[in-house]
Design a protein around this motif. Sequence first.
Motif, short mmCIF file in Angstrom:
data_model
loop_
_atom_site.label_atom_id
_atom_site.label_comp_id
_atom_site.label_asym_id
_atom_site.label_seq_id
_atom_site.Cartn_x
_atom_site.Cartn_y
_atom_site.Cartn_z
N PHE A 37 0.86 -1.18 0.00
CA PHE A 37 0.00 0.00 0.00
C PHE A 37 0.90 1.23 0.00
O PHE A 37 2.08 1.15 0.28
CB PHE A 37 -0.90 0.00 1.23
CG PHE A 37 -1.92 -1.11 1.24
CD1 PHE A 37 -1.56 -2.40 1.59
CD2 PHE A 37 -3.23 -0.87 0.88
CE1 PHE A 37 -2.49 -3.44 1.57
CE2 PHE A 37 -4.17 -1.88 0.86
CZ PHE A 37 -3.80 -3.17 1.21
N GLN A 39 0.83 5.74 0.83
CA GLN A 39 0.11 6.93 1.28
C GLN A 39 0.94 8.15 0.99
O GLN A 39 2.07 8.29 1.48
CB GLN A 39 -0.20 6.84 2.77
CG GLN A 39 -1.10 7.97 3.25
CD GLN A 39 -1.68 7.70 4.62
OE1 GLN A 39 -1.18 6.90 5.40
NE2 GLN A 39 -2.78 8.37 4.93
N LYS A 43 -3.22 12.54 1.43
CA LYS A 43 -4.10 11.61 0.73
C LYS A 43 -4.33 10.36 1.58
O LYS A 43 -3.57 10.06 2.50
CB LYS A 43 -3.50 11.21 -0.62
CG LYS A 43 -3.39 12.35 -1.60
CD LYS A 43 -2.96 11.87 -2.96
CE LYS A 43 -2.93 12.98 -3.98
NZ LYS A 43 -2.54 12.50 -5.33
N GLU A 44 -5.37 9.63 1.25
CA GLU A 44 -5.66 8.40 1.95
C GLU A 44 -4.73 7.29 1.47
O GLU A 44 -4.22 7.32 0.34
CB GLU A 44 -7.12 8.00 1.72
CG GLU A 44 -8.13 8.93 2.37
CD GLU A 44 -9.54 8.41 2.29
OE1 GLU A 44 -10.44 9.04 2.88
OE2 GLU A 44 -9.76 7.38 1.62
N ARG A 45 -4.56 6.31 2.33
CA ARG A 45 -3.79 5.13 1.96
C ARG A 45 -4.50 4.43 0.80
O ARG A 45 -5.73 4.33 0.78
CB ARG A 45 -3.69 4.20 3.16
CG ARG A 45 -2.89 2.93 2.95
CD ARG A 45 -2.94 2.08 4.19
NE ARG A 45 -4.31 1.69 4.50
CZ ARG A 45 -4.71 1.25 5.69
NH1 ARG A 45 -3.84 1.19 6.70
NH2 ARG A 45 -5.97 0.91 5.89
N GLU A 46 -3.70 3.92 -0.13
CA GLU A 46 -4.31 3.22 -1.26
C GLU A 46 -3.58 1.91 -1.55
O GLU A 46 -2.36 1.79 -1.31
CB GLU A 46 -4.31 4.10 -2.52
CG GLU A 46 -2.95 4.46 -3.05
CD GLU A 46 -3.02 5.23 -4.37
OE1 GLU A 46 -4.12 5.42 -4.91
OE2 GLU A 46 -1.94 5.63 -4.85
N PHE A 47 -4.32 0.98 -2.06
CA PHE A 47 -3.78 -0.32 -2.46
C PHE A 47 -2.88 -0.14 -3.68
O PHE A 47 -3.21 0.61 -4.60
CB PHE A 47 -4.93 -1.27 -2.78
CG PHE A 47 -4.52 -2.57 -3.40
CD1 PHE A 47 -4.58 -2.75 -4.77
CD2 PHE A 47 -4.07 -3.62 -2.61
CE1 PHE A 47 -4.21 -3.94 -5.34
CE2 PHE A 47 -3.69 -4.83 -3.17
CZ PHE A 47 -3.77 -4.99 -4.55
N ALA A 60 -3.32 -2.27 -8.59
CA ALA A 60 -4.13 -1.08 -8.81
C ALA A 60 -3.99 -0.68 -10.28
O ALA A 60 -2.92 -0.86 -10.88
CB ALA A 60 -3.66 0.05 -7.90
N SER A 62 -3.56 2.11 -11.52
CA SER A 62 -2.56 3.16 -11.71
C SER A 62 -1.14 2.62 -11.86
O SER A 62 -0.25 3.34 -12.32
CB SER A 62 -2.60 4.14 -10.54
OG SER A 62 -2.34 3.46 -9.32
N TYR A 110 -7.88 -6.08 -1.76
CA TYR A 110 -7.68 -4.69 -2.16
C TYR A 110 -7.94 -3.71 -1.01
O TYR A 110 -7.66 -2.53 -1.13
CB TYR A 110 -8.61 -4.33 -3.32
CG TYR A 110 -8.32 -5.05 -4.61
CD1 TYR A 110 -8.88 -6.29 -4.89
CD2 TYR A 110 -7.47 -4.48 -5.56
CE1 TYR A 110 -8.62 -6.96 -6.07
CE2 TYR A 110 -7.21 -5.13 -6.76
CZ TYR A 110 -7.79 -6.37 -7.01
OH TYR A 110 -7.53 -7.01 -8.19
N ASN A 111 -8.49 -4.22 0.08
CA ASN A 111 -8.95 -3.36 1.17
C ASN A 111 -7.94 -3.35 2.32
O ASN A 111 -7.76 -4.35 3.02
CB ASN A 111 -10.30 -3.88 1.67
CG ASN A 111 -10.90 -2.99 2.74
OD1 ASN A 111 -10.26 -2.06 3.24
ND2 ASN A 111 -12.14 -3.27 3.10
#
Length: 128
Positions: A37, A39, A43-47, A60, A62, A110-111
């Motif tokens: 993950f 961050q 911004k929020e943490r993202e997978f 992801a 991206s 993914y969560n």
Amino acid sequence: QVQLVESGGGLVQAGGSLRLSCAASGSTFNSYTMGWFRQAPGKEREFVAGAAWSGGLYYADSVKGRFTISRNNAENTTVYLQMNSLKPEDTAVYYCARYHRPYYSGSGCYNGNEYNYWGQGTQVTVSS
């Protein structure tokens, strides 16, 4: 005691590459999905990517085609994230994590809320 230790971060120019490592110890990891993950500030943490116990790989949108996750299930599991064609928007702290229960490889991978062990993170900075 479960420990996840990331390394390999640093400063790189856009278009460059980095390889992150996550050394896992203190428990069994072969039967668990492992994830990366990130961050970025504000911004929020993202997978980013996941490597399931079953061999499945998740990315992801991206980072698809640029990043590759892999894992070595030797005595002490190591999870890698090969990052190519880096962009300034990839700048973030990158975290390694272990999924909260074994033998799972579904959409929950993914969560981030479904991972219960995390490393301390490693900073990746991509300059333009």
